[in-house]
Scaffold this motif. Sequence first.
Motif, PDB file in Angstrom:
ATOM      1  N   ASN A 193     -13.236  69.462 -33.524  1.00  0.00           N
ATOM      2  CA  ASN A 193     -12.824  70.311 -32.393  1.00  0.00           C
ATOM      3  C   ASN A 193     -11.325  70.564 -32.504  1.00  0.00           C
ATOM      4  OD1 ASN A 193     -11.755  67.883 -31.596  1.00  0.00           O
ATOM      5  ND2 ASN A 193     -12.965  67.677 -29.749  1.00  0.00           N
ATOM      6  N   ASN A 194     -10.802  71.349 -31.587  1.00  0.00           N
ATOM      7  CA  ASN A 194      -9.397  71.712 -31.694  1.00  0.00           C
ATOM      8  C   ASN A 194      -8.469  70.540 -31.424  1.00  0.00           C
ATOM      9  OD1 ASN A 194      -7.200  73.431 -32.076  1.00  0.00           O
ATOM     10  ND2 ASN A 194      -7.069  73.871 -29.895  1.00  0.00           N
ATOM     11  N   ALA A 195      -8.879  69.652 -30.535  1.00  0.00           N
ATOM     12  CA  ALA A 195      -8.064  68.462 -30.275  1.00  0.00           C
ATOM     13  C   ALA A 195      -7.914  67.660 -31.571  1.00  0.00           C
ATOM     14  CB  ALA A 195      -8.710  67.607 -29.184  1.00  0.00           C
ATOM     15  N   GLU A 232      -1.603  69.661 -20.195  1.00  0.00           N
ATOM     16  CA  GLU A 232      -2.849  68.899 -20.203  1.00  0.00           C
ATOM     17  C   GLU A 232      -3.957  69.941 -20.221  1.00  0.00           C
ATOM     18  OE1 GLU A 232      -3.640  65.595 -17.556  1.00  0.00           O
ATOM     19  OE2 GLU A 232      -5.663  66.353 -17.210  1.00  0.00           O
ATOM     20  N   ILE A 233      -4.844  69.816 -21.201  1.00  0.00           N
ATOM     21  CA  ILE A 233      -5.886  70.817 -21.368  1.00  0.00           C
ATOM     22  C   ILE A 233      -7.093  70.518 -20.492  1.00  0.00           C
ATOM     23  CG2 ILE A 233      -7.387  71.938 -23.081  1.00  0.00           C
ATOM     24  CD1 ILE A 233      -4.415  72.513 -23.405  1.00  0.00           C
ATOM     25  N   GLY A 234      -7.191  69.299 -20.051  1.00  0.00           N
ATOM     26  CA  GLY A 234      -8.381  68.898 -19.282  1.00  0.00           C
ATOM     27  C   GLY A 234      -9.024  67.729 -19.986  1.00  0.00           C
ATOM     28  N   ASP A 277       1.051  76.339 -34.455  1.00  0.00           N
ATOM     29  CA  ASP A 277       0.676  77.008 -33.204  1.00  0.00           C
ATOM     30  C   ASP A 277      -0.699  76.541 -32.758  1.00  0.00           C
ATOM     31  OD1 ASP A 277       0.531  78.640 -31.031  1.00  0.00           O
ATOM     32  OD2 ASP A 277       0.512  80.539 -32.144  1.00  0.00           O
ATOM     33  N   ASP A 278      -0.739  75.774 -31.670  1.00  0.00           N
ATOM     34  CA  ASP A 278      -2.025  75.399 -31.074  1.00  0.00           C
ATOM     35  C   ASP A 278      -2.411  76.522 -30.119  1.00  0.00           C
ATOM     36  OD1 ASP A 278      -4.211  74.367 -29.824  1.00  0.00           O
ATOM     37  OD2 ASP A 278      -3.102  72.896 -28.623  1.00  0.00           O
ATOM     38  N   LEU A 279      -3.251  77.384 -30.636  1.00  0.00           N
ATOM     39  CA  LEU A 279      -3.592  78.618 -29.934  1.00  0.00           C
ATOM     40  C   LEU A 279      -4.674  78.376 -28.873  1.00  0.00           C
ATOM     41  CD1 LEU A 279      -2.632  81.499 -30.186  1.00  0.00           C
ATOM     42  CD2 LEU A 279      -4.333  81.853 -31.984  1.00  0.00           C
TER      43      LEU A 279
HETATM   44  C1  LIG Z   1      -9.012  74.130 -25.425  1.00  0.00           C
HETATM   45  C2  LIG Z   1      -7.712  73.734 -25.978  1.00  0.00           C
HETATM   46  C3  LIG Z   1      -7.583  72.555 -26.722  1.00  0.00           C
HETATM   47  C4  LIG Z   1      -8.745  71.617 -26.943  1.00  0.00           C
HETATM   48  O1  LIG Z   1      -9.707  72.205 -27.768  1.00  0.00           O
HETATM   49  P1  LIG Z   1     -11.119  71.473 -28.008  1.00  0.00           P
HETATM   50  O2  LIG Z   1     -11.808  72.339 -29.009  1.00  0.00           O
HETATM   51  O3  LIG Z   1     -11.779  71.411 -26.690  1.00  0.00           O
HETATM   52  O4  LIG Z   1     -10.827  70.119 -28.545  1.00  0.00           O
HETATM   53  C5  LIG Z   1      -6.346  72.241 -27.253  1.00  0.00           C
HETATM   54  N1  LIG Z   1      -5.292  73.053 -27.053  1.00  0.00           N
HETATM   55  C6  LIG Z   1      -5.361  74.202 -26.344  1.00  0.00           C
HETATM   56  C7  LIG Z   1      -4.134  75.039 -26.170  1.00  0.00           C
HETATM   57  C8  LIG Z   1      -6.579  74.579 -25.779  1.00  0.00           C
HETATM   58  O5  LIG Z   1      -6.658  75.703 -25.066  1.00  0.00           O
END
Ligand SMILES: *Cc1c(COP(=O)(O)O)cnc(C)c1O
Length: 456
Positions: free
Chosen positions: A149-151, A176-178, A254-256
């Motif tokens: 996943n993105n995290a 904080e993304i949640g 860049d964490d998009l």
């Molecule tokens: C959603 C999001 C994450 C987390 O992504 P996952 O795929 O849920 O792990 C990280 N960074 C940003 C900016 C996000 O919008």
Amino acid sequence: MHRLRNPGAGGTVSLPAVGKLINQPGYTALVADFGRASVVAALREQVATERNGTAVTDQERLNQVESSLRRQMAPVLQRVINASGVILHTNLGRAPLSRAAVDAVAAAAAGYTNLELDLDTGRRGERSTLVSGLLTALFECEAALVVNNNAAALLLALTALCKGREVIVSRGQLVEIGGSFRMPDVMRISGARMVEVGTTNRTRAADFDEAVTARTAALLRVHTSNFRVEGFTESVGPGEMAVVAHARALLLIDDLGSGAVEPIADEPTVAESLRHSDIVTFSGDKLLGGPQAGIVLAATEAGVAAVRKMARHPLARAVRIDKLTLAALEATLKQRISGREDEIPVQRMLRVPIEEVRRRAALWSVKLEDRGVASRLIKGESAVGGGSVPGYGLPTFLVALEGPASRLAAALRRGDPPVVARIESDACCLDPRTVLRGEDETLIDAVEVAARSLRR
Ligand SMILES: *Cc1c(COP(=O)(O)O)cnc(C)c1O
């Protein structure tokens, strides 16, 4: 099965009674379906209830035991109808997959695959590169890597590329993304040292420039996916950050987050990010409309080297993507590449014409009327959700049900199948935008049942 009591742990019921009952035909049939231990446990519980004074016939006892067993074995993860109007609803599993993606998952799941075998050479292959070619083709970039996943993508990037060194990030982007995914925590876990610059509302390019030291590894941008800062604000665009980073031979990561393939409101697209950044990361199950995955792309030479380093890092093994995800992702990417993106549910929901939404809502309202459920059509807004395009609403039409809003919403949620509605203007509302094709009749039935349950 975890909810079953251990039948061996001395209960209050005398064993002979249960031992005798279990051999009767009704119970032997249950044993065939649920296993002896489960039936014995359910039977003990039932007999204990009877001890406390509720007398039942033999048939009633059998029925009680059977329904208790069925309840225990019902799926925990259930199909839910999303009538909330939030397209990427994180609590509802974000993107529903396309038909092609579902078929690909089923095919990969049921048999063996060439997950890590190069069929040409017979040598070991690399799973994470199976869809790299599709990703670099779709996004016109040089290298790609997929993880869980993105995290995980971000954690891997910071660990593999920045551990023991400094990463500069704007205070306005320490988000904080949640689900307790906080940028400072991820940074700490990665072993990179976070250097904060600017203030919550204002950060300038000079702030980054002045914070660079000999220990700096990268500048990090984090998309503020789920909130907006308004008023006296200033932020540094990716172009300006790239100038600072590249003048000092630093990486720009860049964490998009949402990964917009095409423009939507003012959400940054993947293409824009790739024009400036060395490494871009985003989720597979947000705007791309695929399975849960973390996608890493690189457009520069430094980025390509970074992706290679990430792929070889031991942490990559811990966050690797599984074969079912790969199958779904491949199918989704091919739909986008071949211009069939309207087959992807998320894409369809984003693009559906308002007239079509209105027609569907009106039809539901008429059908509900026939079932004795009163409602009216109101204008509203659907949300993209899932930490994408905050504050942006897609015009929609809602079916507002008459009756006590929160009790109706609760009855719908507890129905079979569960329906997730949303409360607006003090009414329980159904938004057609997020209800999948083919779910309409099931939804109408569920609403009728829920409305009736309140009248009793
Ligand atoms: C959603 C999001 C994450 C987390 O992504 P996952 O795929 O849920 O792990 C990280 N960074 C940003 C900016 C996000 O919008």
